[in-house]
Design a protein around this motif. Structure first.
Motif, PDB file in Angstrom:
ATOM      1  N   PHE A  68       0.817  -1.212   0.000  1.00  0.00           N
ATOM      2  CA  PHE A  68       0.000   0.000   0.000  1.00  0.00           C
ATOM      3  C   PHE A  68       0.853   1.265   0.000  1.00  0.00           C
ATOM      4  O   PHE A  68       0.372   2.350  -0.334  1.00  0.00           O
ATOM      5  CB  PHE A  68      -0.928   0.027   1.218  1.00  0.00           C
ATOM      6  N   ASN A  69       2.134   1.112   0.365  1.00  0.00           N
ATOM      7  CA  ASN A  69       2.993   2.296   0.487  1.00  0.00           C
ATOM      8  C   ASN A  69       4.200   2.264  -0.444  1.00  0.00           C
ATOM      9  O   ASN A  69       5.178   2.976  -0.223  1.00  0.00           O
ATOM     10  CB  ASN A  69       3.432   2.436   1.946  1.00  0.00           C
ATOM     11  N   GLY A  70       4.120   1.445  -1.485  1.00  0.00           N
ATOM     12  CA  GLY A  70       5.108   1.535  -2.550  1.00  0.00           C
ATOM     13  C   GLY A  70       6.252   0.565  -2.507  1.00  0.00           C
ATOM     14  O   GLY A  70       7.097   0.565  -3.413  1.00  0.00           O
ATOM     15  N   TYR A  71       6.331  -0.266  -1.480  1.00  0.00           N
ATOM     16  CA  TYR A  71       7.395  -1.272  -1.422  1.00  0.00           C
ATOM     17  C   TYR A  71       6.950  -2.542  -2.130  1.00  0.00           C
ATOM     18  O   TYR A  71       5.783  -2.945  -2.032  1.00  0.00           O
ATOM     19  CB  TYR A  71       7.739  -1.599   0.025  1.00  0.00           C
ATOM     20  N   SER A  72       7.889  -3.173  -2.795  1.00  0.00           N
ATOM     21  CA  SER A  72       7.633  -4.478  -3.396  1.00  0.00           C
ATOM     22  C   SER A  72       8.237  -5.545  -2.482  1.00  0.00           C
ATOM     23  O   SER A  72       9.334  -5.365  -1.953  1.00  0.00           O
ATOM     24  CB  SER A  72       8.257  -4.561  -4.787  1.00  0.00           C
ATOM     25  N   CYS A  73       7.526  -6.643  -2.288  1.00  0.00           N
ATOM     26  CA  CYS A  73       7.939  -7.654  -1.315  1.00  0.00           C
ATOM     27  C   CYS A  73       7.728  -9.064  -1.850  1.00  0.00           C
ATOM     28  O   CYS A  73       6.899  -9.296  -2.736  1.00  0.00           O
ATOM     29  CB  CYS A  73       7.145  -7.512  -0.015  1.00  0.00           C
ATOM     30  N   ASP A  74       8.458  -9.986  -1.271  1.00  0.00           N
ATOM     31  CA  ASP A  74       8.279 -11.416  -1.506  1.00  0.00           C
ATOM     32  C   ASP A  74       8.279 -12.129  -0.166  1.00  0.00           C
ATOM     33  O   ASP A  74       8.700 -11.567   0.854  1.00  0.00           O
ATOM     34  CB  ASP A  74       9.423 -11.983  -2.354  1.00  0.00           C
ATOM     35  N   THR A  75       7.851 -13.387  -0.183  1.00  0.00           N
ATOM     36  CA  THR A  75       7.946 -14.235   1.001  1.00  0.00           C
ATOM     37  C   THR A  75       8.470 -15.597   0.597  1.00  0.00           C
ATOM     38  O   THR A  75       8.221 -16.061  -0.526  1.00  0.00           O
ATOM     39  CB  THR A  75       6.583 -14.373   1.708  1.00  0.00           C
ATOM     40  N   ILE A  76       9.192 -16.227   1.512  1.00  0.00           N
ATOM     41  CA  ILE A  76       9.743 -17.552   1.254  1.00  0.00           C
ATOM     42  C   ILE A  76       9.830 -18.296   2.581  1.00  0.00           C
ATOM     43  O   ILE A  76      10.076 -17.691   3.631  1.00  0.00           O
ATOM     44  CB  ILE A  76      11.136 -17.451   0.574  1.00  0.00           C
ATOM     45  N   TYR A  77       9.590 -19.590   2.548  1.00  0.00           N
ATOM     46  CA  TYR A  77       9.745 -20.417   3.740  1.00  0.00           C
ATOM     47  C   TYR A  77      11.235 -20.603   4.000  1.00  0.00           C
ATOM     48  O   TYR A  77      12.019 -20.785   3.072  1.00  0.00           O
ATOM     49  CB  TYR A  77       9.054 -21.765   3.541  1.00  0.00           C
ATOM     50  N   TYR A  78      11.626 -20.550   5.259  1.00  0.00           N
ATOM     51  CA  TYR A  78      13.056 -20.481   5.566  1.00  0.00           C
ATOM     52  C   TYR A  78      13.843 -21.675   5.057  1.00  0.00           C
ATOM     53  O   TYR A  78      15.032 -21.559   4.737  1.00  0.00           O
ATOM     54  CB  TYR A  78      13.266 -20.289   7.071  1.00  0.00           C
ATOM     55  N   GLU A  79      13.226 -22.835   4.943  1.00  0.00           N
ATOM     56  CA  GLU A  79      13.937 -24.011   4.437  1.00  0.00           C
ATOM     57  C   GLU A  79      14.171 -23.942   2.927  1.00  0.00           C
ATOM     58  O   GLU A  79      14.981 -24.693   2.390  1.00  0.00           O
ATOM     59  CB  GLU A  79      13.170 -25.291   4.792  1.00  0.00           C
ATOM     60  N   ASN A  80      13.472 -23.039   2.252  1.00  0.00           N
ATOM     61  CA  ASN A  80      13.657 -22.870   0.806  1.00  0.00           C
ATOM     62  C   ASN A  80      14.597 -21.713   0.458  1.00  0.00           C
ATOM     63  O   ASN A  80      14.883 -21.476  -0.722  1.00  0.00           O
ATOM     64  CB  ASN A  80      12.305 -22.619   0.122  1.00  0.00           C
ATOM     65  N   LEU A  81      15.073 -21.000   1.474  1.00  0.00           N
ATOM     66  CA  LEU A  81      15.938 -19.851   1.247  1.00  0.00           C
ATOM     67  C   LEU A  81      17.283 -20.295   0.665  1.00  0.00           C
ATOM     68  O   LEU A  81      17.824 -21.331   1.045  1.00  0.00           O
ATOM     69  CB  LEU A  81      16.173 -19.113   2.566  1.00  0.00           C
ATOM     70  N   THR A  82      17.815 -19.507  -0.273  1.00  0.00           N
ATOM     71  CA  THR A  82      19.146 -19.758  -0.823  1.00  0.00           C
ATOM     72  C   THR A  82      19.983 -18.490  -0.686  1.00  0.00           C
ATOM     73  O   THR A  82      19.448 -17.383  -0.603  1.00  0.00           O
ATOM     74  CB  THR A  82      19.088 -20.166  -2.301  1.00  0.00           C
ATOM     75  N   MET A  83      21.289 -18.651  -0.689  1.00  0.00           N
ATOM     76  CA  MET A  83      22.187 -17.509  -0.549  1.00  0.00           C
ATOM     77  C   MET A  83      22.017 -16.518  -1.691  1.00  0.00           C
ATOM     78  O   MET A  83      22.283 -15.321  -1.543  1.00  0.00           O
ATOM     79  CB  MET A  83      23.634 -17.993  -0.480  1.00  0.00           C
ATOM     80  N   GLU A  84      21.580 -16.999  -2.845  1.00  0.00           N
ATOM     81  CA  GLU A  84      21.431 -16.131  -4.007  1.00  0.00           C
ATOM     82  C   GLU A  84      20.477 -14.972  -3.740  1.00  0.00           C
ATOM     83  O   GLU A  84      20.643 -13.876  -4.276  1.00  0.00           O
ATOM     84  CB  GLU A  84      20.947 -16.957  -5.202  1.00  0.00           C
ATOM     85  N   SER A  85      19.478 -15.206  -2.883  1.00  0.00           N
ATOM     86  CA  SER A  85      18.461 -14.180  -2.626  1.00  0.00           C
ATOM     87  C   SER A  85      19.026 -12.928  -1.979  1.00  0.00           C
ATOM     88  O   SER A  85      18.401 -11.863  -2.035  1.00  0.00           O
ATOM     89  CB  SER A  85      17.348 -14.747  -1.736  1.00  0.00           C
ATOM     90  N   VAL A  86      20.183 -13.019  -1.345  1.00  0.00           N
ATOM     91  CA  VAL A  86      20.711 -11.875  -0.607  1.00  0.00           C
ATOM     92  C   VAL A  86      20.975 -10.684  -1.524  1.00  0.00           C
ATOM     93  O   VAL A  86      20.932  -9.529  -1.079  1.00  0.00           O
ATOM     94  CB  VAL A  86      21.997 -12.271   0.164  1.00  0.00           C
ATOM     95  N   GLY A  87      21.186 -10.926  -2.809  1.00  0.00           N
ATOM     96  CA  GLY A  87      21.492  -9.837  -3.718  1.00  0.00           C
ATOM     97  C   GLY A  87      20.300  -9.145  -4.319  1.00  0.00           C
ATOM     98  O   GLY A  87      20.455  -8.108  -4.970  1.00  0.00           O
ATOM     99  N   TYR A  88      19.094  -9.664  -4.093  1.00  0.00           N
ATOM    100  CA  TYR A  88      17.935  -9.172  -4.833  1.00  0.00           C
ATOM    101  C   TYR A  88      16.934  -8.396  -3.991  1.00  0.00           C
ATOM    102  O   TYR A  88      15.835  -8.099  -4.455  1.00  0.00           O
ATOM    103  CB  TYR A  88      17.234 -10.340  -5.522  1.00  0.00           C
TER     104      TYR A  88
END
Length: 739
Positions: A68-88
């Motif tokens: 509602f305030n202009g931020y774009s977001c995603d969600t992921i379950y912690y067991e599916n997290l990968t190190m690659e996501s840290v850059g995005y």
């Protein structure tokens, strides 16, 4: 998993276990809910909770607030997290997430990139001292308790690694404060869908809902061993004995307590249901019951029961504890009770006075409609997160392949990262996105493989072809163009790219011009009327180490030619027209190029192609003289690099190198196109030892004056970060004795 399965069967039934097992298996095998790393966004929520109710409030609803305030977001379950996501993403919110090796490494890498890490939690499940009094845990075996406490302790470890915390209540905030820099209270609020369902429930069940009957509602599951319900058991028994029109509705499995057995025919049981049905169920009662035992753990619980009832215009009577005490105004937006006597007194009033119930419900509805909706409450969450983020800046590169311009951008990126900025490089090449960088990892995002939805505080174009990103992408606070050359002249006359390049110097899109070349600063001001900020270019002396040269009789003098043979403005042909006339018995010719190959007529004894930048200094240090003939350069690095290694530079002057080259001071300049002049300069260097000493002395001084460590504040100022400049490079050349 076994403990969780037993708990689900016990409290929700076998069918619920089957549904949850299917969803869990699907999530693990198909990786549903994964962010997939296909877009650059603002915030990633990492969910560490398997329960749907907390996840919905603390992940889904907060994402909706930020949307509602202009931020774009995603969600992921912690067991599916990968190190690659840290850059995005710019920031990460770990919700009730237990520590794992990957989580720890992820947080450390995020901090290395100056990305902010938040922890979110809605219960005090972070220490034994908070959970030890939970009655349900007393039924656990030792093995079950050990497993439970392992999760609690690992959750606390993740919390302690984060920068900030976000939570639901004042008591929770106070208990979290010792672990992080700051805690922000973002109360549980209703989503758009919840509000829509609540309005529908009101419309479908107009007041009065239960003609002649007064139904008390308890929405908390089984009450047999529920210590909260035990608080009001006797007042409920009293009310049902006193008023024959009073009924009790309980959502969940019901083992009727013995004192209520005789009123069993007035107890309405509802099984656990999907949250989408909850507004309708709450609307079907007249009074919402919210008892809560006064413990530290319960003080931290949120006011969901009151808020959910308020949205369907049902009054709440609650214990004067924790969040209820914080948000409810007694006898205005609800009723607060301290003991059994007050429960009996106020229940009687509510049962007897329909007007009181209606007044409380309407006031509560107005209150939650103002503050407890995602659309009305998200700005404060956005402001808290946004104000705690490091400033982020992106450099748009046409390619990450080695070049002088790319090396400048990499160094600027390193300086900004070391100064605490969140730095990314956007590579517009379809083939490459890796950067060789001895100073640490730089976050690289592929323009072609990712979409962009996140905010950039600053975005920097680095070549005329990269201006398009600044022109079309809307979420950029400040647009800058790092001009490193007059790129119009990269192309021969008649090539339409000359027009496209030239247009970028007269942009109408609020672009600010910056440069590392005095020459570029001059023509941008004089020819295009632009305001330009300048910072001097620098050199990493650790890559270009001094090595003594000896011009001994009988030893071949090694001459280095550098440049791309395909680029006409590099004028490499002229260098080889010069060296081809030198005696092969006395001179050895090395050629270094990032792209172009030697032409057939070039005399080359050794060819170096695409040498990693951290190895280029070794090539320079192995040669005695650099011969450089470029017609066009913004800032010519090779002469400076040769000076740093202790070699001699013989150079054709151009607008991009006369900023620091002084003929007879730190180099010898020859007249562009004058082959004989260049040959005479080479002969002078080989024969005159005093000249060599002089050129070496001032060449080393020039290189040291341009060391990056002396220019850090200038670079920070270039990008608007208000640091006091160092001017160590400005008066260097006045000391030189010029011939």
């Amino acid at each position: 998993m076994i403990r969780k399965s037993i708990s689900v069967v016990k409290y929700e039934g076998f069918n619920s276990l089957m549904r949850k097992s299917y969803k869990y298996t699907k999530k693990r095998l198909l990786k549903t809910g994964s962010a997939h790393n296909i877009a650059y966004k603002d915030v990633l929520f990492i969910n560490g909770c398997t329960l749907p109710h907390p996840q919905r409030y603390r992940v889904d609803h907060q994402i909706e607030q930020l949307h509602f305030n202009g931020y774009s977001c995603d969600t992921i379950y912690y067991e599916n997290l990968t190190m690659e996501s840290v850059g995005y993403y710019r920031a990460f919110v770990f919700f009730r997430c237990p520590h794992t090796e990957l989580i720890g490494n992820f947080i450390n890498k995020a901090k290395y990139f100056n990305k902010t890490v938040f922890f979110d939690i809605d219960d005090l499940v972070i220490d034994y001292k908070y959970v030890k009094d939970i009655r349900h845990l007393k039924s656990f075996s030792q093995a079950e308790m050990d497993a439970y406490m392992d999760g609690v302790n690992r959750t606390r470890l993740t919390l302690s690694m984060c920068d900030y915390a976000i939570t639901t209540t004042g008591r929770l905030a106070a208990e979290l404060q010792p672990y992080v820099k700051e805690v922000f209270i973002n109360r549980n609020v209703a989503s758009e869908k919840m509000v829509e369902l609540s309005y529908t429930a009101i419309e479908n069940l107009p007041s009065p809902v239960n003609k002649g009957r007064v139904i008390l509602g308890y929405f908390s599951g089984s009450i047999t061993h529920n210590e909260d319900f035990d608080l009001i058991l006797q007042p409920i028994v009293t009310m049902m004995g006193k008023y024959e029109n009073v009924y009790l509705k309980i959502v969940g499995f019901l083992d009727v307590p013995e004192p209520l057995e005789k009123y069993k025919d007035r107890i309405i049981a509802e099984k656990f249901t999907k949250w989408e049905r909850l507004p309708e169920l709450i609307r079907s009662v007249d009074i919402n019951l919210a008892p809560l035992v006064d413990t530290v753990f319960n003080e931290a619980k949120s006011e969901n029961k009151w808020m959910e009832a308020a949205f369907v215009k049902v009054p709440t009577i609650a214990s004067n504890v924790g969040a209820f005490k914080e948000v409810m105004n007694h006898l205005e937006t609800g009723v607060l009770c301290n003991n059994e006597e007050e429960w009996e007194k106020h229940l009687s009033e509510l049962i007897e006075k329909e007007s009181l119930r209606k007044s409380l419900a309407e006031n509560a509805f107005k209150a939650v409609s103002q503050k407890w909706m995602t659309a009305r409450s998200g700005c404060q969450l956005f402001q808290f997160i946004h104000s705690r983020l490091a400033e982020n800046i992106a450099f748009v590169l046409p390619s990450t392949q080695i070049s002088g311009g790319v090396n400048v951008v990499i160094k600027h990126a390193n300086i900004l990262r070391d100064a605490g900025k969140d730095v990314s490089i956007i590579s517009m090449s379809e083939d490459d996105d890796n950067i060789i960088n001895k100073d640490g990892e730089i976050n690289v995002i592929s323009y072609h493989r990712h979409s962009f939805h996140g905010l950039f505080d600053k975005c920097v174009a680095t070549l005329w072809t990269t201006i398009s990103f600044l022109n079309i992408y809307p979420k950029i606070g400040e647009k800058l163009y790092l001009v490193q050359n007059f790129e119009t002249d990269f192309y021969e006359v008649g090539n339409y790219s000359r027009v496209m390049a030239n247009l970028t110097y007269n942009s109408f899109n609020n672009i600010k011009y910056i440069t590392i070349s005095k020459w570029c600063e001059d023509w941008l001001k004089e020819e295009f009327g632009k305001e330009v900020k300048f910072a001097p270019n620098g050199l990493d002396l650790s890559l270009f180490r001094y090595k003594e040269r000896k011009f001994e009789p009988g030893k071949k003098v090694r001459i280095l030619v550098e440049g791309n043979s395909k680029d006409h403005y590099k004028n490499v042909d002229e260098s080889f027209k010069i060296v081809n006339q030198l005696d092969q018995e006395h001179f050895e010719i090395w050629y270094l190029s990032y792209n172009g190959e030697p032409k057939e007529w070039y005399r080359v004894d050794k060819f170096f192609n695409k040498v990693p930048y951290d190895k280029v200094g070794e090539v320079y240090g192995s040669c005695d003289i650099l011969l450089k003939s470029s017609k066009l350069e913004s800032f010519s690095y090779p002469p400076l690099e040769m000076m740093a290694t202790g070699g001699i530079s013989i150079v054709a002057p151009n607008a991009g190198n006369i900023e620091y080259l002084k003929n007879g001071g730190n180099c010898l300049l020859y007249e562009q196109g004058n082959i004989e002049d260049a040959l005479q300069k080479i002969k002078a260097v080989c024969q005159d030892s005093e000249l060599r000493k002089k050129l070496l002395k001032y060449g080393l001084e020039t290189a040291k004056g341009r060391e990056w460590g002396n220019l850090i504040n200038n670079i920070l100022e270039l990008y608007g970060y208000n640091h006091k400049s160092l001017k160590v490079y400005e008066d260097l050349y006045e000391k030189m004795e010029i011939v």
